[in-house]
Every structure is written in structure tokens, then in C-alpha cells.
Design a protein around this motif. Structure first.
Motif, short mmCIF file in Angstrom:
data_model
loop_
_atom_site.label_atom_id
_atom_site.label_comp_id
_atom_site.label_asym_id
_atom_site.label_seq_id
_atom_site.Cartn_x
_atom_site.Cartn_y
_atom_site.Cartn_z
N ARG A 1 -9.95 13.45 -1.68
CA ARG A 1 -9.46 12.07 -1.56
C ARG A 1 -10.30 11.25 -0.57
NH1 ARG A 1 -4.77 13.37 -0.53
NH2 ARG A 1 -3.88 13.19 -2.63
N GLU A 2 -10.51 11.79 0.61
CA GLU A 2 -11.26 11.08 1.65
C GLU A 2 -12.69 10.77 1.18
OE1 GLU A 2 -12.38 9.63 5.55
OE2 GLU A 2 -10.40 10.01 4.68
N GLU A 3 -13.35 11.75 0.67
CA GLU A 3 -14.73 11.57 0.21
C GLU A 3 -14.80 10.53 -0.90
OE1 GLU A 3 -18.28 14.24 -1.89
OE2 GLU A 3 -16.38 15.16 -1.30
N LEU A 4 -13.87 10.61 -1.84
CA LEU A 4 -13.88 9.70 -2.99
C LEU A 4 -13.61 8.26 -2.56
CD1 LEU A 4 -14.15 9.77 -6.10
CD2 LEU A 4 -11.66 9.98 -6.21
N LEU A 5 -12.55 8.05 -1.80
CA LEU A 5 -12.18 6.69 -1.42
C LEU A 5 -13.24 6.03 -0.52
CD1 LEU A 5 -8.34 7.05 -0.87
CD2 LEU A 5 -9.47 5.69 -2.61
N THR A 6 -13.80 6.79 0.38
CA THR A 6 -14.82 6.20 1.25
C THR A 6 -16.11 5.90 0.50
OG1 THR A 6 -15.50 8.42 1.97
CG2 THR A 6 -13.92 7.24 3.36
N SER A 7 -16.32 6.54 -0.64
CA SER A 7 -17.55 6.30 -1.41
C SER A 7 -17.50 5.02 -2.25
CB SER A 7 -17.82 7.48 -2.35
OG SER A 7 -16.94 7.46 -3.48
N ILE B 1 -17.11 -0.44 -6.14
CA ILE B 1 -15.64 -0.55 -6.27
C ILE B 1 -15.15 -1.11 -4.94
CG2 ILE B 1 -13.51 0.62 -6.91
CD1 ILE B 1 -15.76 0.87 -9.00
N ARG B 2 -15.06 -2.42 -4.84
CA ARG B 2 -14.87 -3.08 -3.55
C ARG B 2 -13.41 -3.33 -3.19
NH1 ARG B 2 -19.83 -5.13 -2.03
NH2 ARG B 2 -18.94 -5.21 0.05
N ARG B 3 -12.51 -3.29 -4.15
CA ARG B 3 -11.08 -3.44 -3.90
C ARG B 3 -10.33 -2.45 -4.78
NH1 ARG B 3 -13.62 -6.08 -0.92
NH2 ARG B 3 -13.40 -8.30 -0.37
N VAL B 4 -9.28 -1.84 -4.23
CA VAL B 4 -8.44 -0.89 -4.95
C VAL B 4 -6.99 -1.17 -4.61
CG1 VAL B 4 -7.81 1.55 -5.26
CG2 VAL B 4 -10.22 0.92 -4.92
N TYR C 1 -7.50 2.71 4.76
CA TYR C 1 -8.77 2.26 4.18
C TYR C 1 -8.80 0.74 4.04
CZ TYR C 1 -9.16 7.19 3.00
OH TYR C 1 -9.21 8.56 3.05
N ASP C 2 -9.85 0.14 4.54
CA ASP C 2 -9.97 -1.31 4.54
C ASP C 2 -9.90 -1.90 3.14
OD1 ASP C 2 -10.72 -3.86 5.99
OD2 ASP C 2 -12.36 -3.72 4.54
N HIS C 3 -10.50 -1.23 2.16
CA HIS C 3 -10.61 -1.79 0.82
C HIS C 3 -9.45 -1.40 -0.09
CE1 HIS C 3 -12.49 2.18 0.85
NE2 HIS C 3 -12.31 2.27 -0.45
N LEU D 1 4.88 -6.62 4.41
CA LEU D 1 3.72 -6.07 5.11
C LEU D 1 2.44 -6.75 4.63
CD1 LEU D 1 4.64 -2.27 5.07
CD2 LEU D 1 4.86 -3.89 6.97
N PRO D 2 1.47 -6.95 5.51
CA PRO D 2 0.27 -7.71 5.15
C PRO D 2 -0.51 -7.16 3.97
CG PRO D 2 0.40 -7.41 7.54
CD PRO D 2 1.49 -6.58 6.94
N LYS D 3 -0.61 -5.83 3.86
CA LYS D 3 -1.45 -5.27 2.79
C LYS D 3 -0.65 -4.87 1.55
CE LYS D 3 -5.32 -3.24 3.44
NZ LYS D 3 -6.29 -2.16 3.69
N VAL D 4 0.59 -5.29 1.47
CA VAL D 4 1.37 -5.12 0.24
C VAL D 4 1.15 -6.35 -0.62
CG1 VAL D 4 3.69 -4.97 -0.75
CG2 VAL D 4 3.07 -3.58 1.24
N VAL D 5 0.54 -6.15 -1.79
CA VAL D 5 0.08 -7.29 -2.59
C VAL D 5 0.81 -7.45 -3.91
CG1 VAL D 5 -2.19 -7.22 -1.51
CG2 VAL D 5 -1.81 -5.96 -3.65
N ALA D 6 1.73 -6.53 -4.24
CA ALA D 6 2.45 -6.62 -5.51
C ALA D 6 3.71 -5.77 -5.45
CB ALA D 6 1.57 -6.17 -6.67
N VAL D 7 4.63 -6.06 -6.35
CA VAL D 7 5.81 -5.23 -6.59
C VAL D 7 5.53 -4.41 -7.84
CG1 VAL D 7 8.24 -5.22 -7.23
CG2 VAL D 7 7.41 -6.81 -5.48
#
Length: 278
Positions: A18-24, A30-33, A53-55, A84-90
Motif C-alpha cells: 500500500r505505502e509503495e503504491l500510493l506514494t508512487s 495519478i495526482r488525485r485519489v 497522503y497529501d494527494h 472534515l477538510p479532506k472529506v469531499v463526498a458522501v
């Protein structure tokens, strides 16, 4: 740049890397997830990933197959998370009659779908809708929500995730302000309805998604899916639209930024403050 609008990186299929994949992802375009909650447990995991993760951003919701998670106490907790700030949808919320044949349980699905549609309206967030073998009831409940909404002209109510119905129904959703989520299934040889849908609706109403770890595109069908395969989806949509994959990626990026304005606002604020954003 690609905006992945629906993934489940909290899934155990990613425990080993997970860590390796998301940071890649940022370096691979893939700039937003958006990591999407499907239960109270996976909503909590999505929040944790968004924090780490920032993105990565989170959607908070309960899938119709997990409605046993929901009661007034857990729904109140879900409501709090929308602030919460990084919650963008229901979401993801909706109806799934594929496995559920009992009418009593289907009615409970409809009840909690209504509640989550209302939560999206009240929180000012778009909704991510799952619908399987429930075309008529999904359409009816969304039409009801739109009729009752004070935002009569809203063009960013949500997305019909992993779209599987007719092009005509897709056009109706588009008229109501919804986007259509398209992933790896569009590359399948037997996905005639979805290909027709992608051809007929405006590119300006399509979002790229994977539903990772599920539904990997051809030629990876049957394997674990991840956002790195989205260029295959973009290329198939480009062929159907008689345009380029770069254009599909550009337009769907803009579409996602419009539907999920909190993502755009967060990065705009970081840019203006001189903080580098992925």
C-alpha cells in the motif's frame, strides 16, 4: 494528469504494498485519489489514508450491502465526518439488489440511501452512488431527492459510480446534474451498453475511476486493479469519442475538480500560501 475518483486502497488486497503504491502515484501522473468508504470501518480507514497522503481524499458513506452498520448513533458519527477538510463526498451509498432478494431488506437499503442523499444535500457535498440490479428504484429515489433539493439548477450533485445501465438512463442522470463514472469495464469486449453510454454522453460528464482492487481493464482483467491502469480506460474512451487519451485525461480532470470543489480549494489555498502541492 489523472484524477482517480473511486478506489478502495484500504482493502486487504493492498496490505503488502500500500505505502509503495500510493506514494508512487504522483510521479506516475495519478495526482488525485478519492478513497471511498463502504462501511463504518472502511470509512475510518479512508479518513486515515486521506490524513496520511497529501494527494488522497476521503468519501464517507455506507454501501447497501453494509447497512447493518447503520443506526442513529453511527449515522450521527458519519454526519460529523462530512465536516472534515479532506472529506469531499458522501458515499458510496445506493442500492444493490444483485444479492439481496428479500423485499424487507431492500426497503432498509432504500431508507438509508435516502438518508445519505439527504446528508449529501445538507453537507453541501456530492454523493457517490452505487447501483446494481436496481435501476428503477435508484432513478426514483434520485429524482425524489432532486425534486426536494433547494439547489434546483445544481450541476454537481454526484456521480453514478461504475455505471451499468442504458445510455438513455445515463442521459437522464446527466440532466439532473450527475456525472457518470467509467472504469475498466469499458475495455471489456462484452460491455456494449457502457461503450454506447460513453459514446453518447458528453465527455464533460465522465469521470475516470477504477473501483480498485476490482474490475481491472483489459489486458489485466482478473488481476488486482489499481489507479496506474487508468490510462487504459482513458484510451478506450478516447477511441469511442474519436479524440486523444490526453484530451480525455484533461477533461475528466476538470470534471472531477468541478464535482469535488473541496479538492480544488485545498490545493488552491496551499499554492497561494507557497506550500508545494502534489
Amino acid at each position: 494528469m489523472i484524477f482517480e475518483t473511486h478506489a478502495h486502497y484500504d482493502d486487504e488486497a493492498f496490505d503488502a504494498d500500500r505505502e509503495e503504491l500510493l506514494t508512487s502515484f504522483p510521479d506516475r501522473g495519478i495526482r488525485r485519489v478519492i478513497n471511498v468508504g463502504a462501511s463504518i470501518k472502511t470509512t475510518k480507514a479512508s479518513l486515515a489514508l486521506a490524513e496520511r497522503y497529501d494527494h488522497v481524499y476521503a468519501a464517507v458513506g455506507v454501501h447497501p450491502e453494509d447497512i447493518t452498520d447503520l443506526n442513529e448513533e453511527s449515522f450521527a458519527w458519519l454526519t460529523q465526518q462530512t465536516r472534515l477538510p479532506k472529506v469531499v463526498a458522501v458515499g458510496e451509498t445506493g442500492l444493490d439488489y444483485y444479492w439481496e432478494k428479500e423485499e424487507k431488506m431492500r426497503e432498509i437499503q432504500r431508507y438509508w440511501f435516502r438518508r445519505q442523499l439527504m446528508l449529501a444535500e445538507e453537507s453541501g457535498l456530492p454523493v457517490i452512488v452505487h447501483s446494481r440490479e436496481a435501476a428503477a428504484d435508484t432513478m426514483e429515489l434520485i429524482q425524489e431527492a432532486v425534486r426536494n433539493s433547494p439547489q434546483k439548477d445544481s450541476d454537481r450533485r454526484g456521480v453514478i459510480h461504475c455505471y451499468s445501465y442504458s445510455p438513455k438512463q445515463a442521459e437522464e442522470y446527466v440532466k439532473m446534474g450527475y456525472y457518470i463514472g467509467i472504469g475498466g469495464v469499458v475495455t471489456f469486449q462484452n460491455a456494449r451498453k457502457l461503450k454506447e453510454t460513453a459514446e453518447q454522453i458528453p465527455l464533460e460528464r465522465i469521470l475516470l475511476e477504477t473501483d480498485s482492487p476490482y474490475l481491472a481493464p483489459k489486458p489485466f482483467r482478473g488481476k488486482r486493479n489499481d489507479s496506474g491502469y487508468l490510462p487504459y480506460v482513458a484510451e478506450q474512451i478516447a477511441q469511442l469519442k474519436r479524440t486523444t487519451a490526453d484530451e480525455v485525461e484533461r477533461v475528466t480532470w476538470e470534471n472531477a475538480m468541478h464535482l469535488f470543489p473541496k479538492v480544488k480549494e485545498i490545493h488552491a489555498n496551499r499554492d497561494s500560501s507557497g506550500v508545494s502541492a502534489q
